[in-house]
Scaffold this active site. Structure first.
Site, short mmCIF file in Angstrom:
data_model
loop_
_atom_site.label_atom_id
_atom_site.label_comp_id
_atom_site.label_asym_id
_atom_site.label_seq_id
_atom_site.Cartn_x
_atom_site.Cartn_y
_atom_site.Cartn_z
N ASP A 81 -30.22 24.55 3.37
CA ASP A 81 -31.38 24.26 2.66
C ASP A 81 -30.89 23.47 1.53
O ASP A 81 -29.69 23.56 1.25
CB ASP A 81 -31.77 25.62 1.87
CG ASP A 81 -33.31 25.21 1.28
OD1 ASP A 81 -34.19 24.70 1.84
OD2 ASP A 81 -33.07 25.52 -0.02
N GLU A 105 -32.18 21.22 -2.20
CA GLU A 105 -33.33 21.24 -3.19
C GLU A 105 -33.39 19.83 -3.97
O GLU A 105 -31.99 19.25 -3.70
CB GLU A 105 -32.84 22.10 -4.34
CG GLU A 105 -32.69 23.68 -4.03
CD GLU A 105 -34.23 24.05 -3.37
OE1 GLU A 105 -35.43 23.44 -3.48
OE2 GLU A 105 -33.95 25.20 -2.81
N GLU A 117 -41.69 18.60 -12.64
CA GLU A 117 -42.24 19.48 -11.57
C GLU A 117 -41.26 20.05 -10.72
O GLU A 117 -41.23 21.27 -10.34
CB GLU A 117 -43.44 18.77 -10.97
CG GLU A 117 -42.89 17.63 -10.18
CD GLU A 117 -43.34 16.45 -11.03
OE1 GLU A 117 -43.13 15.11 -10.35
OE2 GLU A 117 -43.28 16.52 -12.47
N HIS A 160 -37.26 24.41 -9.32
CA HIS A 160 -35.92 24.56 -9.18
C HIS A 160 -34.97 25.32 -10.28
O HIS A 160 -34.08 26.00 -10.20
CB HIS A 160 -35.14 23.56 -8.68
CG HIS A 160 -35.80 22.79 -7.42
ND1 HIS A 160 -36.20 23.35 -6.18
CD2 HIS A 160 -36.03 21.49 -7.55
CE1 HIS A 160 -36.87 22.45 -5.60
NE2 HIS A 160 -36.54 21.35 -6.07
N HIS A 184 -36.69 28.40 -6.52
CA HIS A 184 -36.04 28.07 -5.23
C HIS A 184 -34.48 27.52 -5.50
O HIS A 184 -34.14 26.88 -6.57
CB HIS A 184 -36.82 26.75 -4.94
CG HIS A 184 -38.22 26.74 -4.47
ND1 HIS A 184 -38.31 27.19 -2.94
CD2 HIS A 184 -39.24 27.27 -4.90
CE1 HIS A 184 -39.50 27.39 -2.97
NE2 HIS A 184 -40.24 27.30 -3.83
N ASP A 202 -31.96 30.72 -0.68
CA ASP A 202 -32.88 30.56 0.33
C ASP A 202 -32.36 30.54 1.68
O ASP A 202 -32.86 30.78 2.62
CB ASP A 202 -33.72 29.18 -0.02
CG ASP A 202 -34.90 29.37 -1.12
OD1 ASP A 202 -34.94 30.19 -1.43
OD2 ASP A 202 -35.33 28.29 -1.27
#
Length: 226
Positions: free
Chosen positions: A7, A9, A52, A57, A150, A155
């Site tokens: 994963d 970010e 945002e 995160h 997140h 994740d």
């Protein structure tokens, strides 16, 4: 078979407009079993973190300022991945970012056929149903209560559990391995050895005689006498 559940970010949605990776997490599986080997790296995106993205995160400019740039960790990331299959939820998104970062460094890119998309698997198995990671956790009763923000490694750990359920449960196939004399587990190329002593026949004398009589009716060179 080695797999990396992966994963990333990012600061946004498109590397071609200036968005960058800020975190990578990976969990290693071997024959669908977690090995305990993981990869986790925060990355300085060399740009400000949009508000945002910070809300999603929880990673801000101050936290990321002293983290290594992707150029400093790109080769180590490739070394960890190797030729393992990459298990990713919405694989096209993460692969797009990873390959953009690798391309900017002049490093080899990851072919799309190296990736397995768990989002596509979920949509095929459960058409019309929500296929987000949270929705799949609810479907498979996987605890994701710690997922308030997140995070790439968290994740990846959750996705590893989801992936095993998607492909048929925690034991998706029967993998028989042996332990060699030096303690190493067997590999995919292992094959069973012949028995040192053949098993005794279970045929009775009457059954053997009946079979011989039947073979006598098949001509001069039946298969059983070649």
């Amino acid at each position: 078979m080695r797999e990396i559940v992966l994963d990333t970010e990012t600061t946004g949605f498109d590397p071609e407009t200036g968005d960058r990776i800020v975190e990578i997490g990976g969990v290693e599986l071997y024959n669908h079993v977690a090995t305990g080997n993981t990869y986790h790296q925060y990355i300085n995106p060399e740009r400000s973190m949009p508000e945002e993205a910070f809300q999603v995160h929880g990673l801000g400019d101050e936290f990321l300022r002293d983290k290594p740039k992707f150029a400093e960790i790109g080769q180590a990331f490739l070394d960890f991945v190797g030729d393992a299959r990459l298990v990713i939820h919405n694989a096209s998104f993460d692969m797009k970012f990873l390959n953009a970062e690798l391309r900017w460094m002049g490093l080899r890119q990851l072919p799309m056929d190296q990736a397995v998309d768990t989002l596509a698997i979920a949509r095929k198995r459960f058409p019309g149903s929500p296929a987000t990671l949270d929705a799949l956790c609810r479907r498979f009763n996987i605890d994701n209560s710690s997922r308030t923000l997140h995070g790439a490694l968290l994740d990846s750990e959750i996705l590893a559990e989801v992936y095993l359920e998607l492909i048929g449960g925690r034991q998706p196939d029967l993998v028989l391995t042996r332990r060699s004399d030096d303690g190493d587990s067997g590999t995919d190329s292992w094959r069973p050895r012949p028995r040192p002593t053949p098993l005794p026949s279970l045929l009775t004398d009457a059954e053997r005689a009946a079979h011989e009589a039947f073979v006598d009716t098949l001509g001069d060179s039946p298969l059983w006498r070649q």
